[in-house]
Design a protein around this motif. Structure first.
Motif, PDB file in Angstrom:
ATOM      1  N   MET A   1       8.646 -11.128  15.817  1.00  0.00           N
ATOM      2  CA  MET A   1       7.966 -11.562  14.596  1.00  0.00           C
ATOM      3  C   MET A   1       6.960 -10.494  14.184  1.00  0.00           C
ATOM      4  O   MET A   1       6.153 -10.050  14.987  1.00  0.00           O
ATOM      5  N   SER A   2       7.025 -10.050  12.943  1.00  0.00           N
ATOM      6  CA  SER A   2       6.167  -8.958  12.488  1.00  0.00           C
ATOM      7  C   SER A   2       4.788  -9.450  12.060  1.00  0.00           C
ATOM      8  O   SER A   2       4.566 -10.629  11.806  1.00  0.00           O
ATOM      9  N   LEU A   3       3.865  -8.505  11.989  1.00  0.00           N
ATOM     10  CA  LEU A   3       2.485  -8.797  11.627  1.00  0.00           C
ATOM     11  C   LEU A   3       2.363  -8.978  10.115  1.00  0.00           C
ATOM     12  O   LEU A   3       2.903  -8.191   9.342  1.00  0.00           O
ATOM     13  N   LYS A   4       1.613  -9.983   9.687  1.00  0.00           N
ATOM     14  CA  LYS A   4       1.357 -10.218   8.262  1.00  0.00           C
ATOM     15  C   LYS A   4      -0.062  -9.754   7.929  1.00  0.00           C
ATOM     16  O   LYS A   4      -1.031 -10.260   8.503  1.00  0.00           O
ATOM     17  N   ILE A   5      -0.169  -8.802   7.012  1.00  0.00           N
ATOM     18  CA  ILE A   5      -1.469  -8.236   6.637  1.00  0.00           C
ATOM     19  C   ILE A   5      -1.737  -8.492   5.161  1.00  0.00           C
ATOM     20  O   ILE A   5      -0.864  -8.265   4.320  1.00  0.00           O
ATOM     21  N   LEU A   6      -2.951  -8.948   4.839  1.00  0.00           N
ATOM     22  CA  LEU A   6      -3.374  -9.136   3.452  1.00  0.00           C
ATOM     23  C   LEU A   6      -4.340  -8.008   3.084  1.00  0.00           C
ATOM     24  O   LEU A   6      -5.356  -7.805   3.752  1.00  0.00           O
ATOM     25  N   PRO A  27       6.421   0.279  10.193  1.00  0.00           N
ATOM     26  CA  PRO A  27       7.514  -0.124   9.291  1.00  0.00           C
ATOM     27  C   PRO A  27       7.809  -1.619   9.271  1.00  0.00           C
ATOM     28  O   PRO A  27       8.327  -2.126   8.275  1.00  0.00           O
ATOM     29  N   ALA A  28       7.491  -2.332  10.340  1.00  0.00           N
ATOM     30  CA  ALA A  28       7.874  -3.740  10.405  1.00  0.00           C
ATOM     31  C   ALA A  28       6.841  -4.705   9.834  1.00  0.00           C
ATOM     32  O   ALA A  28       7.116  -5.897   9.696  1.00  0.00           O
ATOM     33  N   VAL A  29       5.632  -4.215   9.483  1.00  0.00           N
ATOM     34  CA  VAL A  29       4.604  -5.143   9.012  1.00  0.00           C
ATOM     35  C   VAL A  29       4.956  -5.719   7.648  1.00  0.00           C
ATOM     36  O   VAL A  29       5.633  -5.081   6.846  1.00  0.00           O
ATOM     37  N   GLU A  30       4.502  -6.929   7.405  1.00  0.00           N
ATOM     38  CA  GLU A  30       4.655  -7.575   6.106  1.00  0.00           C
ATOM     39  C   GLU A  30       3.311  -7.484   5.385  1.00  0.00           C
ATOM     40  O   GLU A  30       2.290  -7.898   5.932  1.00  0.00           O
ATOM     41  N   ILE A  31       3.312  -6.944   4.177  1.00  0.00           N
ATOM     42  CA  ILE A  31       2.067  -6.689   3.451  1.00  0.00           C
ATOM     43  C   ILE A  31       2.035  -7.472   2.145  1.00  0.00           C
ATOM     44  O   ILE A  31       2.984  -7.426   1.363  1.00  0.00           O
ATOM     45  N   GLU A  32       0.947  -8.180   1.926  1.00  0.00           N
ATOM     46  CA  GLU A  32       0.700  -8.859   0.659  1.00  0.00           C
ATOM     47  C   GLU A  32      -0.600  -8.306   0.085  1.00  0.00           C
ATOM     48  O   GLU A  32      -1.462  -7.827   0.828  1.00  0.00           O
ATOM     49  N   GLU A  33      -0.753  -8.399  -1.236  1.00  0.00           N
ATOM     50  CA  GLU A  33      -1.930  -7.846  -1.898  1.00  0.00           C
ATOM     51  C   GLU A  33      -2.622  -8.888  -2.766  1.00  0.00           C
ATOM     52  O   GLU A  33      -1.973  -9.757  -3.346  1.00  0.00           O
ATOM     53  N   ALA A  34      -3.947  -8.760  -2.849  1.00  0.00           N
ATOM     54  CA  ALA A  34      -4.746  -9.606  -3.732  1.00  0.00           C
ATOM     55  C   ALA A  34      -5.715  -8.718  -4.494  1.00  0.00           C
ATOM     56  O   ALA A  34      -6.310  -7.802  -3.920  1.00  0.00           O
ATOM     57  N   VAL A  35      -5.881  -8.992  -5.800  1.00  0.00           N
ATOM     58  CA  VAL A  35      -6.715  -8.128  -6.647  1.00  0.00           C
ATOM     59  C   VAL A  35      -8.195  -8.488  -6.571  1.00  0.00           C
ATOM     60  O   VAL A  35      -9.036  -7.720  -7.034  1.00  0.00           O
ATOM     61  N   ASN A  36      -8.531  -9.621  -5.981  1.00  0.00           N
ATOM     62  CA  ASN A  36      -9.935  -9.998  -5.810  1.00  0.00           C
ATOM     63  C   ASN A  36     -10.043 -11.107  -4.764  1.00  0.00           C
ATOM     64  O   ASN A  36      -9.035 -11.605  -4.251  1.00  0.00           O
ATOM     65  N   GLY A  37     -11.287 -11.486  -4.458  1.00  0.00           N
ATOM     66  CA  GLY A  37     -11.518 -12.486  -3.431  1.00  0.00           C
ATOM     67  C   GLY A  37     -10.953 -13.856  -3.765  1.00  0.00           C
ATOM     68  O   GLY A  37     -10.474 -14.571  -2.880  1.00  0.00           O
ATOM     69  N   ARG A  38     -11.028 -14.263  -5.025  1.00  0.00           N
ATOM     70  CA  ARG A  38     -10.516 -15.579  -5.425  1.00  0.00           C
ATOM     71  C   ARG A  38      -9.015 -15.671  -5.196  1.00  0.00           C
ATOM     72  O   ARG A  38      -8.501 -16.664  -4.675  1.00  0.00           O
ATOM     73  N   LYS A 131       2.060  -5.959  19.936  1.00  0.00           N
ATOM     74  CA  LYS A 131       3.515  -6.117  19.888  1.00  0.00           C
ATOM     75  C   LYS A 131       3.992  -6.459  18.481  1.00  0.00           C
ATOM     76  O   LYS A 131       5.014  -5.960  18.019  1.00  0.00           O
ATOM     77  N   LYS A 132       3.243  -7.322  17.800  1.00  0.00           N
ATOM     78  CA  LYS A 132       3.630  -7.688  16.435  1.00  0.00           C
ATOM     79  C   LYS A 132       3.442  -6.510  15.484  1.00  0.00           C
ATOM     80  O   LYS A 132       4.221  -6.333  14.544  1.00  0.00           O
ATOM     81  N   LEU A 133       2.408  -5.698  15.735  1.00  0.00           N
ATOM     82  CA  LEU A 133       2.138  -4.555  14.871  1.00  0.00           C
ATOM     83  C   LEU A 133       3.227  -3.493  15.001  1.00  0.00           C
ATOM     84  O   LEU A 133       3.655  -2.912  14.006  1.00  0.00           O
ATOM     85  N   THR A 134       3.665  -3.248  16.221  1.00  0.00           N
ATOM     86  CA  THR A 134       4.643  -2.184  16.468  1.00  0.00           C
ATOM     87  C   THR A 134       6.062  -2.696  16.568  1.00  0.00           C
ATOM     88  O   THR A 134       6.970  -1.961  16.936  1.00  0.00           O
ATOM     89  N   SER A 135       6.269  -3.957  16.212  1.00  0.00           N
ATOM     90  CA  SER A 135       7.619  -4.525  16.255  1.00  0.00           C
ATOM     91  C   SER A 135       8.566  -3.702  15.401  1.00  0.00           C
ATOM     92  O   SER A 135       8.262  -3.326  14.271  1.00  0.00           O
ATOM     93  N   GLN A 136       9.728  -3.425  15.956  1.00  0.00           N
ATOM     94  CA  GLN A 136      10.728  -2.633  15.227  1.00  0.00           C
ATOM     95  C   GLN A 136      11.910  -3.508  14.826  1.00  0.00           C
ATOM     96  O   GLN A 136      13.048  -3.077  14.797  1.00  0.00           O
ATOM     97  N   LYS A 137      11.642  -4.757  14.557  1.00  0.00           N
ATOM     98  CA  LYS A 137      12.698  -5.675  14.137  1.00  0.00           C
ATOM     99  C   LYS A 137      13.448  -5.100  12.957  1.00  0.00           C
ATOM    100  O   LYS A 137      12.873  -4.713  11.955  1.00  0.00           O
ATOM    101  N   ALA A 138      14.762  -5.047  13.096  1.00  0.00           N
ATOM    102  CA  ALA A 138      15.595  -4.467  12.036  1.00  0.00           C
ATOM    103  C   ALA A 138      15.475  -5.286  10.765  1.00  0.00           C
ATOM    104  O   ALA A 138      15.568  -6.502  10.779  1.00  0.00           O
TER     105      ALA A 138
END
Length: 280
Positions: A1-6, A27-38, A131-138
């Motif tokens: 399971m990959s790491l989820k980063i906001l 490469p395996a991390v999941e990244i989401e973005e937010a334009v402000n705190g709200r 482990k989640k950060l460096t996961s190489q899940k295809a």
């Protein structure tokens, strides 16, 4: 399971830099973005994130306000989820406030890709997330147009029995060349000032160059405009400064090595760069 980063920042340029760096390093991390705190609050309520990277100064809700809110939520306690503050506010009072509010770590602007990656690794280690950060899940790769590699194979007829006539022998074990050593004299602009430079390494996404800078030192994360020519056509391409280093072992050296990363995502400019790279 990959790491989820906001990633939370009101500047699209900074979000883009952080996203590119993280995807390149992890490469395996999941990244989401937010334009402000709200907006971040809404996303944090809907999705369980493993890590938050947040700017301090933002409209509507500051980074430290978001940090305090997070630490009040049962699923975002300090011992469970790392929160890294990214900001130019480096004075002692602001650092103390961030620490008292439950920050995990602090990264000052401007920062390099290496510094960002190291902070993320450090925060992950503190919370047992290596482990989640460096996961190489295809993961199925996706083309720029949104078509998966598997779907693209079908569209291109991969897997069919139609014979294809070989026109050139290629060694399947040969490494793919992604960076080339070159000597390209040209011009680059930082903060509105033009410099002569010599590009010494070039790829489709980065350029490494030597410049002589007497009074203006390029700033990490600053914008750069690079002139590149191919077949008589000159193109002005937008990059950002990834790193700056002296070429001599002295603090007042005027000769600098600068690494630029491409910002432009225009199809015509990408085609131009690709043709130039292939010709080198």
């Amino acid at each position: 399971m990959s790491l989820k980063i906001l990633v939370v920042d009101d500047a699209s340029f900074t979000r883009d830099l952080i996203r590119r760096t993280l995807r390149k390093q992890f490469p395996a991390v999941e990244i989401e973005e937010a334009v402000n705190g709200r907006k971040a609050q809404q996303m944090l309520n809907k999705i369980q994130f493993d890590m938050v990277l947040c700017d301090w100064e933002m409209p509507e809700m500051t980074g430290v306000e978001l940090l305090k809110w997070c630490r009040e939520q049962p699923k975002y306690k300090k011992e469970d989820v790392p929160f890294v503050m990214i900001t130019s506010r480096g004075d002692k009072s602001h650092v103390v406030e961030a620490v008292q509010s439950g920050v995990t770590d602090y990264l000052g602007k401007p920062f390099s890709s290496e510094q960002l990656a190291n902070k993320v690794i450090s925060a992950a280690k503190k919370h047992g997330l290596e482990k989640k950060l460096t996961s190489q899940k295809a993961r199925e790769s996706v083309s720029p147009g949104g078509v998966s590699s598997a779907s693209l194979d079908v569209l291109m007829g991969a897997g069919k029995s139609t014979p294809v006539k070989a026109t050139k022998f290629t060694n399947p074990d040969a490494p793919v060349v992604t960076v080339k050593d070159v000597k390209i004299p040209t011009q680059v602009r930082f903060e509105g000032k033009q410099f002569r430079c010599m590009i010494i390494q070039f790829s489709k996404t980065e350029a490494t160059m030597f410049i002589k800078s007497d009074d203006v030192v390029p700033q990490v994360l600053g914008q750069a405009v690079l002139d590149l020519e191919h077949k008589g056509a000159m193109n002005r391409l937008n990059y950002y400064v990834q790193s700056v280093a002296t070429t001599e072992k002295k603090h007042d050296s005027t000769f600098l090595t600068v690494i630029l990363s491409l910002i432009d995502q225009d199809s015509e400019k990408e085609a131009f760069i690709s043709q130039l790279f292939d010709s080198l």
